[in-house]
Design a protein around this motif. Structure first.
Motif, PDB file in Angstrom:
ATOM      1  N   GLU A  73       0.657  -1.343   0.111  1.00 23.83           N
ATOM      2  CA  GLU A  73       0.020  -0.129   0.062  1.00 23.83           C
ATOM      3  C   GLU A  73       0.781   1.346   0.012  1.00 23.83           C
ATOM      4  N   ARG A  74       2.048   1.258   0.804  1.00 22.63           N
ATOM      5  CA  ARG A  74       2.660   2.450   0.888  1.00 22.63           C
ATOM      6  C   ARG A  74       3.426   2.706  -0.311  1.00 22.63           C
ATOM      7  N   PRO A  75       3.965   2.037  -1.132  1.00 27.88           N
ATOM      8  CA  PRO A  75       4.589   2.170  -2.270  1.00 27.88           C
ATOM      9  C   PRO A  75       3.484   2.800  -3.406  1.00 27.88           C
ATOM     10  N   LYS A  76       2.566   2.246  -3.431  1.00 26.32           N
ATOM     11  CA  LYS A  76       1.770   2.571  -4.651  1.00 26.32           C
ATOM     12  C   LYS A  76       1.217   4.048  -4.230  1.00 26.32           C
ATOM     13  N   LEU A  77       0.918   4.306  -2.923  1.00 23.70           N
ATOM     14  CA  LEU A  77       0.585   5.597  -2.413  1.00 23.70           C
ATOM     15  C   LEU A  77       1.539   6.730  -2.844  1.00 23.70           C
ATOM     16  N   VAL A  78       2.824   6.197  -2.496  1.00 21.13           N
ATOM     17  CA  VAL A  78       3.868   7.333  -2.537  1.00 21.13           C
ATOM     18  C   VAL A  78       4.070   7.703  -4.397  1.00 21.13           C
ATOM     19  N   ARG A  87       0.227   9.646   6.102  1.00 22.13           N
ATOM     20  CA  ARG A  87       0.320   9.794   7.388  1.00 22.13           C
ATOM     21  C   ARG A  87      -0.281   8.664   8.232  1.00 22.13           C
ATOM     22  N   GLU A  88      -1.681   8.416   7.816  1.00 23.84           N
ATOM     23  CA  GLU A  88      -2.349   7.363   8.581  1.00 23.84           C
ATOM     24  C   GLU A  88      -1.710   6.021   8.620  1.00 23.84           C
ATOM     25  N   ILE A  89      -1.041   5.669   7.158  1.00 21.27           N
ATOM     26  CA  ILE A  89      -0.467   4.402   7.199  1.00 21.27           C
ATOM     27  C   ILE A  89       0.817   4.469   8.029  1.00 21.27           C
ATOM     28  N   ASP A  90       1.865   5.671   8.080  1.00 22.81           N
ATOM     29  CA  ASP A  90       2.896   5.700   8.818  1.00 22.81           C
ATOM     30  C   ASP A  90       2.675   5.519  10.268  1.00 22.81           C
ATOM     31  N   ARG A  91       1.683   6.204  10.670  1.00 23.70           N
ATOM     32  CA  ARG A  91       1.221   6.280  12.055  1.00 23.70           C
ATOM     33  C   ARG A  91       0.815   4.483  12.482  1.00 23.70           C
TER      34      ARG A  91
END
Length: 161
Positions: A28-33, A59-63
């Motif tokens: 999810e994070r790489p796709k979002l970036v 920010r939600e994912i990182d938290r």
């Protein structure tokens, strides 16, 4: 800084946390970036929905990743199948209870981070779990709940094989 207190968890619960971490971090994070950098290249960011939403979701994912990382670091995996005292309610026990009206319910005592009341998994620090720890079949326990006191009898007790 003191060592964080251990967070007891079953192997299945730990595996679920790890799977969620890997899903968020690796997929999810790489796709979002990628979406954010694409949206940032589209000019004015103040009215760019993809950019604004993407940053908020990142920010939600990182938290959540930070929280999962902290939980996994403090986790102490306990195998309920290796419980030596199988005649008493302990961590990992599946307990069948009967209340005053002989309403039956079955619960499994698990780590607080894997609790899911809807599926009958209660965290070991929940009031009901704390009241049941140490009980044997036939014992009665009174639990103080927000709605008042309730009495339960332990009518069944098992551990995974």
């Amino acid at each position: 800084m003191s060592e964080p207190r251990p967070r007891f968890i079953t192997a299945e619960g730990f595996a679920r946390l790890r799977a969620e971490y890997e899903q968020l971090f690796g997929i999810e994070r790489p796709k979002l970036v990628e979406v954010i950098s694409w949206a940032a290249g589209n000019g004015d960011r103040s009215e760019n929905g993809d950019y604004i939403y993407g940053r908020k979701r990142l920010r939600e994912i990182d938290r959540r990743l930070g929280y999962l990382s902290k939980v996994m670091k403090a986790a102490k995996v306990v195998d309920p199948a290796r419980q030596p005292a199988r005649d008493q309610v302990r961590f990992g026990a599946t307990v069948e209870l009967a209340d005053e009206e002989d309403e039956r319910r079955t619960l499994t005592i698990v780590g607080d981070d894997e609790a899911d009341a809807a599926s009958g998994r209660i965290g070991w620090s929940a009031p009901l779990a704390r009241a049941l720890i140490g009980a044997r079949v036939g014992d009665e326990r009174v639990v103080r709940l927000p709605a008042g006191e309730k009495s339960y009898e332990v009518v069944g007790l098992s551990y995974p094989e």
